[in-house]
Design a protein around this motif. Structure first.
Motif, mmCIF file in Angstrom:
data_model
loop_
_atom_site.group_PDB
_atom_site.id
_atom_site.type_symbol
_atom_site.label_atom_id
_atom_site.label_comp_id
_atom_site.label_asym_id
_atom_site.label_seq_id
_atom_site.Cartn_x
_atom_site.Cartn_y
_atom_site.Cartn_z
ATOM 1 N N LEU A 167 -13.408 5.820 -15.442
ATOM 2 C CA LEU A 167 -12.059 5.639 -15.146
ATOM 3 C C LEU A 167 -11.611 4.385 -15.799
ATOM 4 O O LEU A 167 -10.322 4.605 -16.582
ATOM 5 N N PRO A 168 -12.126 3.541 -15.975
ATOM 6 C CA PRO A 168 -11.600 2.183 -16.877
ATOM 7 C C PRO A 168 -11.485 2.359 -18.433
ATOM 8 O O PRO A 168 -10.835 1.946 -18.961
ATOM 9 N N TRP A 169 -12.110 3.331 -18.616
ATOM 10 C CA TRP A 169 -12.073 4.147 -20.126
ATOM 11 C C TRP A 169 -10.747 4.679 -20.562
ATOM 12 O O TRP A 169 -10.495 5.316 -21.781
ATOM 13 N N MET A 170 -9.885 5.149 -19.430
ATOM 14 C CA MET A 170 -8.842 6.054 -19.692
ATOM 15 C C MET A 170 -7.714 5.355 -20.631
ATOM 16 O O MET A 170 -7.852 3.801 -20.704
ATOM 17 N N ARG A 171 -6.984 6.060 -21.219
ATOM 18 C CA ARG A 171 -5.887 5.628 -21.879
ATOM 19 C C ARG A 171 -4.424 5.397 -20.939
ATOM 20 O O ARG A 171 -4.037 6.318 -20.029
ATOM 21 N N GLY A 172 -3.918 4.135 -20.961
ATOM 22 C CA GLY A 172 -2.575 4.102 -20.082
ATOM 23 C C GLY A 172 -3.076 3.611 -18.689
ATOM 24 O O GLY A 172 -4.087 2.687 -18.619
ATOM 25 N N SER A 173 -2.297 3.845 -17.764
ATOM 26 C CA SER A 173 -2.433 3.365 -16.327
ATOM 27 C C SER A 173 -2.374 4.492 -15.431
ATOM 28 O O SER A 173 -1.205 5.484 -15.580
ATOM 29 N N LEU A 174 -3.027 4.482 -14.379
ATOM 30 C CA LEU A 174 -2.802 5.587 -13.293
ATOM 31 C C LEU A 174 -2.673 4.691 -12.281
ATOM 32 O O LEU A 174 -3.146 3.755 -11.516
ATOM 33 N N VAL A 175 -1.080 5.017 -11.553
ATOM 34 C CA VAL A 175 -0.982 4.208 -10.204
ATOM 35 C C VAL A 175 -0.959 5.043 -9.214
ATOM 36 O O VAL A 175 -0.511 6.144 -9.169
ATOM 37 N N LEU A 176 -1.410 4.466 -7.957
ATOM 38 C CA LEU A 176 -1.919 5.192 -6.610
ATOM 39 C C LEU A 176 -1.180 4.741 -5.784
ATOM 40 O O LEU A 176 -1.270 3.469 -5.397
ATOM 41 N N ILE A 177 -0.105 5.361 -5.118
ATOM 42 C CA ILE A 177 0.524 4.822 -4.101
ATOM 43 C C ILE A 177 0.570 5.871 -2.628
ATOM 44 O O ILE A 177 0.725 6.938 -2.773
ATOM 45 N N ARG A 178 0.372 5.043 -1.742
ATOM 46 C CA ARG A 178 0.401 5.486 -0.415
ATOM 47 C C ARG A 178 1.741 5.546 0.296
ATOM 48 O O ARG A 178 2.329 4.520 0.532
ATOM 49 N N ALA A 179 2.325 6.721 0.154
ATOM 50 C CA ALA A 179 3.738 6.851 0.383
ATOM 51 C C ALA A 179 4.174 6.219 2.079
ATOM 52 O O ALA A 179 5.281 5.773 2.175
ATOM 53 N N GLY A 180 3.164 6.481 2.834
ATOM 54 C CA GLY A 180 3.391 5.961 4.024
ATOM 55 C C GLY A 180 3.363 4.538 4.179
ATOM 56 O O GLY A 180 4.403 3.828 4.988
ATOM 57 N N ALA A 181 3.154 3.759 3.126
ATOM 58 C CA ALA A 181 3.401 2.398 3.115
ATOM 59 C C ALA A 181 4.809 1.963 2.608
ATOM 60 O O ALA A 181 5.234 0.714 2.749
ATOM 61 N N LEU A 182 5.368 2.753 2.119
ATOM 62 C CA LEU A 182 6.754 2.564 1.316
ATOM 63 C C LEU A 182 7.827 2.098 2.317
ATOM 64 O O LEU A 182 8.884 1.782 1.911
ATOM 65 N N ASP A 183 7.443 2.537 3.564
ATOM 66 C CA ASP A 183 8.431 1.869 4.747
ATOM 67 C C ASP A 183 9.062 0.474 4.589
ATOM 68 O O ASP A 183 10.021 -0.045 4.822
#
Length: 143
Positions: A62-78
């Motif tokens: 995973l650290p070898w990928m190009r760019g950025s991957l953002v993982l968000i738990r939408a439940g925490a968006l409250d």
């Protein structure tokens, strides 16, 4: 212990925690790849989401990928309703992917598998990963 929980406790050089400024709640993570590239934001709210994120975080390259991957738990968006400035650090997104919602409290392995491959296909189509071994839509995961 899940990879998601380990990530919140560890200090990986390529990982940035996204937190709410008001109370410090972890909303998600940005995983920065080895070189510059596109940014994919993946959000989910159902119980299967954390399992999808765990599968993604267990990929050793995973650290070898190009760019950025953002993982968000939408439940925490409250927490963000009063504090949207905490997500402004994301900048511009090349694609946003919302994982499917299941209305049950139990983990649906088929949904986890499909969602995992959906994220990998999105990464491959953006050129973040090579895509070798990524299942096409309706491939073996449809079984």
């Amino acid at each position: 212990m899940s990879n998601w929980k380990k990530l919140s406790e560890a200090d990986f050089g390529y990982t940035e925690a996204l937190t709410a400024a008001a109370d410090g709640t972890v909303l998600g993570y940005r995983l920065v790849g080895a070189s510059a590239g596109p940014q994919l934001v993946v959000a989910g709210i159902c119980p299967s989401t954390e399992h999808v994120f765990d599968r993604l975080l267990s990929i050793p390259t995973l650290p070898w990928m190009r760019g950025s991957l953002v993982l968000i738990r939408a439940g925490a968006l409250d927490n963000l309703l009063s504090d949207l400035s905490s997500v402004s650090v994301l900048g511009e997104n090349d694609r946003t992917l919302v994982l499917p919602f299941t209305d049950t409290d139990r983990i649906d392995e088929r949904t986890v598998r499909r969602s995992y491959h959906q994220v990998l296909r999105a990464c491959a189509s953006l050129g973040m990963i090579s895509g070798r071994g990524v299942m096409p839509p309706g491939g073996a995961e449809a079984q």
